[in-house]
Design a protein around this motif. Sequence first.
Motif, PDB file in Angstrom:
ATOM      1  N   VAL A   8       0.823  -1.203   0.000  1.00  0.00           N
ATOM      2  CA  VAL A   8       0.000   0.000   0.000  1.00  0.00           C
ATOM      3  C   VAL A   8       0.860   1.257   0.000  1.00  0.00           C
ATOM      4  O   VAL A   8       0.396   2.332  -0.388  1.00  0.00           O
ATOM      5  CB  VAL A   8      -0.966   0.026   1.201  1.00  0.00           C
ATOM      6  CG1 VAL A   8      -1.897  -1.163   1.161  1.00  0.00           C
ATOM      7  CG2 VAL A   8      -0.214   0.059   2.534  1.00  0.00           C
ATOM      8  N   ALA A   9       2.128   1.131   0.439  1.00  0.00           N
ATOM      9  CA  ALA A   9       2.998   2.306   0.497  1.00  0.00           C
ATOM     10  C   ALA A   9       4.445   1.859   0.659  1.00  0.00           C
ATOM     11  O   ALA A   9       4.731   0.725   1.067  1.00  0.00           O
ATOM     12  CB  ALA A   9       2.604   3.216   1.660  1.00  0.00           C
ATOM     13  N   ILE A  10       5.360   2.771   0.334  1.00  0.00           N
ATOM     14  CA  ILE A  10       6.793   2.574   0.571  1.00  0.00           C
ATOM     15  C   ILE A  10       7.276   3.751   1.409  1.00  0.00           C
ATOM     16  O   ILE A  10       7.241   4.902   0.961  1.00  0.00           O
ATOM     17  CB  ILE A  10       7.590   2.497  -0.744  1.00  0.00           C
ATOM     18  CG1 ILE A  10       7.112   1.321  -1.600  1.00  0.00           C
ATOM     19  CG2 ILE A  10       9.083   2.380  -0.455  1.00  0.00           C
ATOM     20  CD1 ILE A  10       7.715   1.298  -2.997  1.00  0.00           C
ATOM     21  N   ASP A  11       7.706   3.463   2.615  1.00  0.00           N
ATOM     22  CA  ASP A  11       8.227   4.475   3.534  1.00  0.00           C
ATOM     23  C   ASP A  11       9.728   4.596   3.285  1.00  0.00           C
ATOM     24  O   ASP A  11      10.489   3.667   3.569  1.00  0.00           O
ATOM     25  CB  ASP A  11       7.944   4.036   4.975  1.00  0.00           C
ATOM     26  CG  ASP A  11       8.304   5.087   6.011  1.00  0.00           C
ATOM     27  OD1 ASP A  11       9.133   5.965   5.712  1.00  0.00           O
ATOM     28  OD2 ASP A  11       7.764   5.021   7.136  1.00  0.00           O
ATOM     29  N   VAL A  12      10.170   5.739   2.771  1.00  0.00           N
ATOM     30  CA  VAL A  12      11.569   5.876   2.370  1.00  0.00           C
ATOM     31  C   VAL A  12      12.462   6.393   3.484  1.00  0.00           C
ATOM     32  O   VAL A  12      13.645   6.663   3.248  1.00  0.00           O
ATOM     33  CB  VAL A  12      11.713   6.797   1.132  1.00  0.00           C
ATOM     34  CG1 VAL A  12      10.930   6.265  -0.043  1.00  0.00           C
ATOM     35  CG2 VAL A  12      11.323   8.237   1.451  1.00  0.00           C
ATOM     36  N   SER A 225       4.284  15.590  11.006  1.00  0.00           N
ATOM     37  CA  SER A 225       2.911  15.224  10.698  1.00  0.00           C
ATOM     38  C   SER A 225       2.450  16.072   9.524  1.00  0.00           C
ATOM     39  O   SER A 225       2.693  17.289   9.499  1.00  0.00           O
ATOM     40  CB  SER A 225       2.003  15.480  11.899  1.00  0.00           C
ATOM     41  OG  SER A 225       0.655  15.472  11.494  1.00  0.00           O
ATOM     42  N   PRO A 226       1.800  15.470   8.521  1.00  0.00           N
ATOM     43  CA  PRO A 226       1.357  16.255   7.369  1.00  0.00           C
ATOM     44  C   PRO A 226       0.464  17.446   7.714  1.00  0.00           C
ATOM     45  O   PRO A 226       0.389  18.399   6.928  1.00  0.00           O
ATOM     46  CB  PRO A 226       0.612  15.224   6.521  1.00  0.00           C
ATOM     47  CG  PRO A 226       1.305  13.940   6.827  1.00  0.00           C
ATOM     48  CD  PRO A 226       1.613  14.010   8.305  1.00  0.00           C
ATOM     49  N   LYS A 227      -0.197  17.416   8.863  1.00  0.00           N
ATOM     50  CA  LYS A 227      -1.053  18.555   9.205  1.00  0.00           C
ATOM     51  C   LYS A 227      -0.247  19.824   9.442  1.00  0.00           C
ATOM     52  O   LYS A 227      -0.816  20.922   9.438  1.00  0.00           O
ATOM     53  CB  LYS A 227      -1.925  18.239  10.411  1.00  0.00           C
ATOM     54  CG  LYS A 227      -1.189  18.062  11.723  1.00  0.00           C
ATOM     55  CD  LYS A 227      -2.175  17.691  12.821  1.00  0.00           C
ATOM     56  CE  LYS A 227      -1.489  17.455  14.157  1.00  0.00           C
ATOM     57  NZ  LYS A 227      -2.470  17.060  15.207  1.00  0.00           N
ATOM     58  N   TRP A 259       1.276   9.345  10.474  1.00  0.00           N
ATOM     59  CA  TRP A 259       1.569  10.116   9.263  1.00  0.00           C
ATOM     60  C   TRP A 259       0.475   9.910   8.226  1.00  0.00           C
ATOM     61  O   TRP A 259      -0.045  10.877   7.649  1.00  0.00           O
ATOM     62  CB  TRP A 259       2.929   9.704   8.701  1.00  0.00           C
ATOM     63  CG  TRP A 259       3.484  10.626   7.658  1.00  0.00           C
ATOM     64  CD1 TRP A 259       4.411  11.604   7.835  1.00  0.00           C
ATOM     65  CD2 TRP A 259       3.127  10.662   6.262  1.00  0.00           C
ATOM     66  NE1 TRP A 259       4.663  12.244   6.643  1.00  0.00           N
ATOM     67  CE2 TRP A 259       3.884  11.687   5.666  1.00  0.00           C
ATOM     68  CE3 TRP A 259       2.248   9.938   5.475  1.00  0.00           C
ATOM     69  CZ2 TRP A 259       3.785  11.986   4.313  1.00  0.00           C
ATOM     70  CZ3 TRP A 259       2.136  10.248   4.120  1.00  0.00           C
ATOM     71  CH2 TRP A 259       2.904  11.263   3.551  1.00  0.00           C
ATOM     72  N   LEU A 260       0.117   8.665   7.971  1.00  0.00           N
ATOM     73  CA  LEU A 260      -0.867   8.373   6.936  1.00  0.00           C
ATOM     74  C   LEU A 260      -2.253   8.899   7.303  1.00  0.00           C
ATOM     75  O   LEU A 260      -3.002   9.361   6.432  1.00  0.00           O
ATOM     76  CB  LEU A 260      -0.928   6.871   6.679  1.00  0.00           C
ATOM     77  CG  LEU A 260       0.301   6.285   5.967  1.00  0.00           C
ATOM     78  CD1 LEU A 260       0.279   4.773   6.021  1.00  0.00           C
ATOM     79  CD2 LEU A 260       0.384   6.782   4.531  1.00  0.00           C
TER      80      LEU A 260
END
Length: 290
Positions: A8-12, A225-227, A259-260
């Motif tokens: 579902v995702a790749i955390d780099v 955090s994206p917020k 984060w997501l």
Amino acid sequence: MLNLDELVAIDVHTHAEVSAKGGTSLSAELDSAAGAYFKAEHRHPTLPEIAAHYRERKMACVVFTVDAESATGTPPVPNEEIAEAAQQNPDVIIPFAGVDPYKGKAAVRQIRRMAEEFGVRGFKFHPSVQAFHPNDRLAYPLYEAIEDADAIAVFHTGQTGIGAGAPGGGGIRLKYSNPMDVDDVAADFPGMRIILAHPSFPWQDEALAVATHKPQVYIDLSGWSPKYFPPQLVQYANSLLQDKVLFGSDYPLLSPDRWLADFAKLPIKDSVRPKILKENAATLLGLTNR
């Protein structure tokens, strides 16, 4: 092996902060300050625990350590441990390595060995903790080796939670992590792919300018955090840099779950969201289903 269709995702951007032998990659003072700054709960997962954490979430993760031994006196988690964990968990762990620019020829040998013998795909620098400017010529032999290996260089940029709140910031100096220093590196090593790690406060506009100007420079969104992302970062991620922005958490300092959850609330275009979460990283890392 990695199955891109199932991920579902790749955390780099994830950290190995504890060795199998028990040592940590930071001094007690810096480690404590970082934990308090991020309010991190599970502060020191082992490499098998990291693999299990991401496997449970159907994600892959790039894992590395920071080698700042010359500046801090604290030995890093051995790169070999991370590479071996990747060999044992090839469905989730993508190995990067940490290198200390002050170790000179030994660091160059380490880069070549990790790339050739272990298949390491990239190398991490933390200029503030390592106390060097990325455009300092002392590091150029390392970049030459990374470029020769067709590998990726990751540079911490902007403020850091390492040392935050400790007296004098634990001696960590923020000046070393201005992304404009990396612009020189990108100009001098056009064949070396570069990731500017983190929203680069207080130099966000500089990071966006470098990534827009230099075709081999990417930005990862870890450590915040994206917020809290500044509006211009969201704007560029949705437009000019939609193919060059990467999901990263900074685990274990910031969990991918948090984060997501916050990323889901951002006004990111439906066409862009999968690029940030997985597709851009898969392209950059050269990942394919095997």
